[in-house]
Design a protein around this motif. Structure first.
Motif, PDB file in Angstrom:
ATOM      1  N   VAL A   8      -8.662  33.518 -55.418  1.00  0.00           N
ATOM      2  CA  VAL A   8      -8.203  34.302 -54.258  1.00  0.00           C
ATOM      3  C   VAL A   8      -6.698  34.115 -54.072  1.00  0.00           C
ATOM      4  CG1 VAL A   8      -8.283  34.450 -51.739  1.00  0.00           C
ATOM      5  CG2 VAL A   8     -10.410  34.377 -53.039  1.00  0.00           C
ATOM      6  N   LYS A   9      -6.238  32.849 -54.157  1.00  0.00           N
ATOM      7  CA  LYS A   9      -4.795  32.576 -54.002  1.00  0.00           C
ATOM      8  C   LYS A   9      -3.992  33.222 -55.128  1.00  0.00           C
ATOM      9  CE  LYS A   9      -3.066  30.450 -51.284  1.00  0.00           C
ATOM     10  NZ  LYS A   9      -2.846  29.051 -51.010  1.00  0.00           N
ATOM     11  N   GLY A  10      -4.543  33.247 -56.325  1.00  0.00           N
ATOM     12  CA  GLY A  10      -3.855  33.894 -57.434  1.00  0.00           C
ATOM     13  C   GLY A  10      -3.626  35.373 -57.179  1.00  0.00           C
ATOM     14  N   LEU A  11      -4.582  36.027 -56.551  1.00  0.00           N
ATOM     15  CA  LEU A  11      -4.469  37.457 -56.257  1.00  0.00           C
ATOM     16  C   LEU A  11      -3.549  37.736 -55.076  1.00  0.00           C
ATOM     17  CD1 LEU A  11      -8.198  38.468 -56.692  1.00  0.00           C
ATOM     18  CD2 LEU A  11      -6.291  39.592 -57.871  1.00  0.00           C
ATOM     19  N   PHE A  28       6.429  19.925 -61.143  1.00  0.00           N
ATOM     20  CA  PHE A  28       6.146  20.756 -62.312  1.00  0.00           C
ATOM     21  C   PHE A  28       5.989  22.223 -61.921  1.00  0.00           C
ATOM     22  CE2 PHE A  28       1.889  19.909 -60.782  1.00  0.00           C
ATOM     23  CZ  PHE A  28       1.141  21.038 -61.123  1.00  0.00           C
ATOM     24  N   ARG A  29       5.623  22.503 -60.693  1.00  0.00           N
ATOM     25  CA  ARG A  29       5.498  23.900 -60.253  1.00  0.00           C
ATOM     26  C   ARG A  29       6.863  24.560 -60.104  1.00  0.00           C
ATOM     27  NH1 ARG A  29       1.575  21.162 -57.481  1.00  0.00           N
ATOM     28  NH2 ARG A  29      -0.562  21.761 -58.026  1.00  0.00           N
ATOM     29  N   SER A  30       7.840  23.837 -59.586  1.00  0.00           N
ATOM     30  CA  SER A  30       9.176  24.427 -59.454  1.00  0.00           C
ATOM     31  C   SER A  30       9.812  24.657 -60.821  1.00  0.00           C
ATOM     32  CB  SER A  30      10.079  23.549 -58.572  1.00  0.00           C
ATOM     33  OG  SER A  30      10.179  22.244 -59.070  1.00  0.00           O
ATOM     34  N   GLN A  31       9.347  23.913 -61.830  1.00  0.00           N
ATOM     35  CA  GLN A  31       9.813  24.172 -63.194  1.00  0.00           C
ATOM     36  C   GLN A  31       9.162  25.430 -63.764  1.00  0.00           C
ATOM     37  OE1 GLN A  31       8.876  20.452 -65.175  1.00  0.00           O
ATOM     38  NE2 GLN A  31      10.869  19.573 -64.696  1.00  0.00           N
ATOM     39  N   GLN A  32       7.899  25.662 -63.385  1.00  0.00           N
ATOM     40  CA  GLN A  32       7.193  26.848 -63.859  1.00  0.00           C
ATOM     41  C   GLN A  32       7.707  28.114 -63.178  1.00  0.00           C
ATOM     42  OE1 GLN A  32       3.172  25.664 -62.867  1.00  0.00           O
ATOM     43  NE2 GLN A  32       2.676  25.171 -64.983  1.00  0.00           N
ATOM     44  N   PHE A  33       8.078  27.980 -61.900  1.00  0.00           N
ATOM     45  CA  PHE A  33       8.493  29.138 -61.105  1.00  0.00           C
ATOM     46  C   PHE A  33       9.596  28.677 -60.167  1.00  0.00           C
ATOM     47  CE2 PHE A  33       7.510  32.083 -57.376  1.00  0.00           C
ATOM     48  CZ  PHE A  33       8.053  33.216 -57.978  1.00  0.00           C
ATOM     49  N   SER A  34      10.821  29.063 -60.464  1.00  0.00           N
ATOM     50  CA  SER A  34      11.983  28.523 -59.750  1.00  0.00           C
ATOM     51  C   SER A  34      11.962  28.847 -58.258  1.00  0.00           C
ATOM     52  CB  SER A  34      13.277  29.037 -60.376  1.00  0.00           C
ATOM     53  OG  SER A  34      13.339  30.458 -60.282  1.00  0.00           O
ATOM     54  N   SER A  76       0.524  32.875 -60.641  1.00  0.00           N
ATOM     55  CA  SER A  76       0.179  32.503 -59.269  1.00  0.00           C
ATOM     56  C   SER A  76      -1.103  31.676 -59.233  1.00  0.00           C
ATOM     57  CB  SER A  76       0.022  33.756 -58.393  1.00  0.00           C
ATOM     58  OG  SER A  76       1.273  34.400 -58.235  1.00  0.00           O
ATOM     59  N   ARG A  77      -2.058  32.037 -60.057  1.00  0.00           N
ATOM     60  CA  ARG A  77      -3.292  31.239 -60.099  1.00  0.00           C
ATOM     61  C   ARG A  77      -2.990  29.825 -60.613  1.00  0.00           C
ATOM     62  NH1 ARG A  77      -8.888  32.607 -63.307  1.00  0.00           N
ATOM     63  NH2 ARG A  77      -7.432  32.964 -65.018  1.00  0.00           N
ATOM     64  N   GLN A  78      -2.097  29.751 -61.594  1.00  0.00           N
ATOM     65  CA  GLN A  78      -1.699  28.445 -62.129  1.00  0.00           C
ATOM     66  C   GLN A  78      -1.023  27.597 -61.049  1.00  0.00           C
ATOM     67  OE1 GLN A  78       0.384  29.168 -65.781  1.00  0.00           O
ATOM     68  NE2 GLN A  78       0.729  27.000 -66.188  1.00  0.00           N
ATOM     69  N   PRO A 137       4.108  35.205 -55.156  1.00  0.00           N
ATOM     70  CA  PRO A 137       3.672  36.500 -54.630  1.00  0.00           C
ATOM     71  C   PRO A 137       2.252  36.933 -54.954  1.00  0.00           C
ATOM     72  CG  PRO A 137       5.055  36.815 -56.551  1.00  0.00           C
ATOM     73  CD  PRO A 137       5.036  35.345 -56.293  1.00  0.00           C
ATOM     74  N   GLY A 138       1.621  36.372 -55.992  1.00  0.00           N
ATOM     75  CA  GLY A 138       0.346  36.938 -56.407  1.00  0.00           C
ATOM     76  C   GLY A 138       0.565  38.355 -56.905  1.00  0.00           C
ATOM     77  N   VAL A 139      -0.404  39.225 -56.651  1.00  0.00           N
ATOM     78  CA  VAL A 139      -0.260  40.635 -57.017  1.00  0.00           C
ATOM     79  C   VAL A 139       0.314  41.376 -55.817  1.00  0.00           C
ATOM     80  CG1 VAL A 139      -1.466  42.753 -57.699  1.00  0.00           C
ATOM     81  CG2 VAL A 139      -2.183  40.540 -58.644  1.00  0.00           C
ATOM     82  N   ARG A 140       1.498  41.936 -55.994  1.00  0.00           N
ATOM     83  CA  ARG A 140       2.148  42.631 -54.882  1.00  0.00           C
ATOM     84  C   ARG A 140       1.277  43.786 -54.394  1.00  0.00           C
ATOM     85  NH1 ARG A 140       7.708  43.297 -57.993  1.00  0.00           N
ATOM     86  NH2 ARG A 140       6.128  43.354 -59.636  1.00  0.00           N
ATOM     87  N   GLY A 141       1.073  43.815 -53.074  1.00  0.00           N
ATOM     88  CA  GLY A 141       0.271  44.884 -52.489  1.00  0.00           C
ATOM     89  C   GLY A 141      -1.181  44.529 -52.287  1.00  0.00           C
TER      90      GLY A 141
END
Length: 303
Positions: free
Chosen positions: A194-197, A81-87, A254-256, A206-210
């Protein structure tokens, strides 16, 4: 490093269930030996180095943590289901080494011989199966998760210890809520934020780039949650605020992606997971795999 206080808290009158992250242990076992270039093989050429290493890691954990019940969880395929959310999810992963491919089924056969259920679910990862089983079992049992994957720290609970395998045999860090807070100043839920960021290069989101690990930890420790951070954007430095505002959608996605799904549609009755291996079954599988040394190593045939 073994943390005796953490290990002692895992011992109680309640049954203890060891959930094994089969994928993490098998890949660790494969690469621990494959780099040397000498792959252990059966007389017909079938590679068995990962199986041999897996059993050594696994049996050490069994002897150390003495579970009354054991389950081993596996991925089924890369399509979830994650690869469906984000290819692009895990799209950076290299192809599975050719020598490892035939060992996937063989190690499941070994677990079968020990009477250990092999659990997986189409569309979900082993992590999700482990998270679901941990949620189901922790009310009545002490749950222990054997893995090398720090993402699993989000599953730490009063009755769930996450056992992180460290370099070398018999070297573990055992995480309870108290030890997670002591070492990282995080709650299990905050591991996800933390992983989401910061994202995850291994899983390729990628989370938040930078924003790297240090900033992600600092923000979550200071504001508690991603929502707390967003409510206080005006307090952040201009650089950090700009990065978050520019990547808001990816932050939430990313958090999802980082959150382990604990509602997988699977069942595994606890009675089917009692660890009481049959000596003849174990002897038979090790003879078939030309690993007679493992019969003595596990000591199962003499019990």
């Amino acid at each position: 490093m073994m943390h005796d206080q953490e290990l002692n808290t895992a011992v109680s009158q309640r049954p203890s269930v060891l959930l094994v992250d089969g994928m993490a242990v098998l890949f660790r076992a494969y690469y621990a030996t494959a780099y040397g270039g000498s792959i252990r093989r059966m007389s017909d050429g079938t590679p068995t180095n990962a199986i041999f290493g897996f059993i050594r890691y696994f049996w050490d954990a069994v002897e150390r943590f003495k579970p009354s019940h054991i389950i081993c969880c596996w991925d089924l395929s890369s399509k979830t289901f994650r690869s469906q959310q984000f290819s692009e999810y895990k799209a950076n992963r290299a192809e599975c080494p050719e020598d490892l491919v035939p060992q996937f089924q063989l190690i499941r056969d070994v677990m079968d011989s020990f009477g250990i259920p092999n659990v997986s679910c189409e569309g979900y990862e082993a992590d999700d199966c482990i998270g679901t089983l941990a949620r189901i079992y922790r009310d009545q049992n002490e749950v222990m998760i054997l893995t090398g994957d720090h993402d699993m720290l989000q599953l730490v609970h009063e009755h769930t210890k996450v056992i992180i395998m460290k370099k070398g045999h018999g070297n573990y860090a055992v995480y309870s809520p108290d030890y997670l807070m002591e070492e990282r100043q995080l709650t299990p839920e905050q591991v996800i934020d933390v992983k989401g960021l910061m994202g995850d290069t291994s899983d390729n989101y990628p989370g938040v780039r930078g924003i790297g690990e240090k900033t992600a930890y600092k923000l979550v420790q200071q504001y508690g949650t991603i929502e707390g951070i967003l409510d206080n954007l005006h307090e952040l430095t201009k650089g950090v605020r700009t990065k978050i505002e520019a990547d808001m959608d990816m932050l939430h996605l990313s958090r999802q992606l980082a959150r382990i799904e604990c509602e997988v549609p699977l069942e595994c009755e606890l009675d089917a997971c009692v660890f009481a291996p049959d000596a003849e079954e174990v002897r038979s599988i090790f003879e078939r795999l030309e690993m007679k040394s493992m019969i003595a190593f596990t000591g199962v045939s003499s019990t």
